[in-house]
Design an enzyme around this catalytic site. Sequence first.
Site, PDB file in Angstrom:
ATOM      1  N   HIS A   1      -3.750  37.353 -58.408  1.00  0.00           N
ATOM      2  CA  HIS A   1      -3.545  36.862 -57.036  1.00  0.00           C
ATOM      3  C   HIS A   1      -4.847  36.886 -56.238  1.00  0.00           C
ATOM      4  O   HIS A   1      -4.820  36.855 -55.014  1.00  0.00           O
ATOM      5  CB  HIS A   1      -2.508  37.732 -56.318  1.00  0.00           C
TER       6      HIS A   1
ATOM      7  N   HIS B   1       4.643  34.558 -58.796  1.00  0.00           N
ATOM      8  CA  HIS B   1       4.533  34.745 -60.240  1.00  0.00           C
ATOM      9  C   HIS B   1       5.252  33.616 -60.971  1.00  0.00           C
ATOM     10  O   HIS B   1       5.613  33.741 -62.143  1.00  0.00           O
ATOM     11  CB  HIS B   1       5.144  36.077 -60.669  1.00  0.00           C
TER      12      HIS B   1
END
Lengths: 331, 331
Positions: free
Chosen positions: B56, B218
Amino acid sequence: MKKLINSPDSVIADALKGIEASDKGVRVDHENRVIFRATPKDAGKVALISGGGSGHEPMHGGFVGQGMLDAAACGEVFTSPTPDQVLAATVGVDNGAGVLHIVKNYTGDVMNFEMAAELAAGEGVNVEAVVVADDVAVEDSTWTAGRRGVGTTVLLEKIVGAAAEEGRDLAAVKALAEKVLEGGRSMGMALTSCTVPAAGKPTFDLPEDQMEIGIGIHGEPGRHREPIADAKTIAKQLVEPILADLDYSGSSVIVMLNGMGGTPLIELYLMYGEVVELLEAAGVTIERNLVGNYITSLDMAGCSLTLVKADDEILGLWDAPVNTAGLRWGL
Amino acid sequence: MKKLINSPDSVIADALKGIEASDKGVRVDHENRVIFRATPKDAGKVALISGGGSGHEPMHGGFVGQGMLDAAACGEVFTSPTPDQVLAATVGVDNGAGVLHIVKNYTGDVMNFEMAAELAAGEGVNVEAVVVADDVAVEDSTWTAGRRGVGTTVLLEKIVGAAAEEGRDLAAVKALAEKVLEGGRSMGMALTSCTVPAAGKPTFDLPEDQMEIGIGIHGEPGRHREPIADAKTIAKQLVEPILADLDYSGSSVIVMLNGMGGTPLIELYLMYGEVVELLEAAGVTIERNLVGNYITSLDMAGCSLTLVKADDEILGLWDAPVNTAGLRWGL
């Protein structure tokens, strides 16, 4: 085509609307598609403008602001701005101390900036220009006679922007730009093509197991294609041609590990780690670095490496305050 | 798989090496995979830590530094850090004033941060925690009971980081965090899947003409799929669910238009322009904004929108100096 756009025809106009809404440090001349500083520089200081095809964001519009550019002319995607656009930028920023044009070496850009400089001279503006031609990958290319202009542009705009902010005169600013360019080299690679909105399909085909070494920022052909290798191998293929082209051993440098637009930061950091090992082993001293997306090629996956020789003068200018959407520190 | 990596097994270790080489403001504990500030905060000030799965970036490691986090625990890609990692981070940053854990609402993260907090308490560290659950797309998801924690995390780390820097005590810092979370909501969308290095293939299939609205960071399923629409339509699909979930009319806000990792900046600016029109029409006052890649999902193409209500206290903390790889101003 998987893009967040309204229509291929309105990409630049729509993006400029968003840039203007986001960055309070700039104002946008929508008719001429020029991004200006919201607050002009103090009178009597040299102004810097750049520009080129869009699709390389944050370059150049994201580098307009205190400590970098005074204006950027935004062409269509991968298309030179017109002489009229560059003229509007040039006349718009001049306050009597003259204007330096920072031009990347593509035939259309060089021609249109030259034409704009002549027109501006006719309006009494003193214009000088430098041409960035730092890509060691190939001599001559799809839209270029000689070498292509790539990553050194970003570092140049920062360093020379600081010098102009200091109040150096046009000859001194231009001489500094030439010194930066003498010590600047770049090399890039791609894992994928990019897709120009108006074309609607990838600019070239690159098979799932292949990469291209020496790619240009518009998808121009590089040196060769080969099977995708690991990061260590790719790092060598970026570092070695640069060191073969200019002797950096014993030199202090500023390094940029740049993403092409579609590659996430985790991979750019990973590549940077590999590049650092190779440069240190070659006796190069890294004084400063940038890792991220600074000169992109739309959604292309891949990266490029830029080295610029940095003496104390250049490091001092690098560290000077900058306040733009794309680079910000010291303020 | 088109990635700049050496091996799926070494992605995190290799990326940490690059982060350490690039960012002089941090030091990396490679054994525990924790990114610490190079220079710890003054004694007597509350420390902030966060962490989660990698992939991320720049979140969270890129937000370690003056004005934001004191440390970040880096899990494997899309995998919670272990209690031991979080414990090392917690014990490593405590200087007597206590530690706030900023946790995104995923079952593994919540469990492992809780376990670490208990272990740290056993070592005499005063730990409090806040859980970010701001994603309005879905209730419960692949790895989540309740809402997922996404973009508000970034803004929270900045705002609460400034408050900790000011010297507020642990209870005050936690209360501020809860206030930010009360006014924070997010919604995301994807044009493509992402590819986890260890899997070697896209997490899910998204046909060439389809997009997914409400995607998780995700690749968890969103609300629905539909044919790719124009930016104006997509902007509505992000703005409307947020405004339906919390009344922002008449409110001042900080807005983040975030890229998922594979979407270039030109598209993010374009989307931001569309979002601004919709928010202004809904009576929302945008005081500050971020446009760029701040909480990504590897190479996913797409974007997310985050709104946080911002009163004078929050705006003052937002404007306070910050000096991290991912956010930098005022210094």
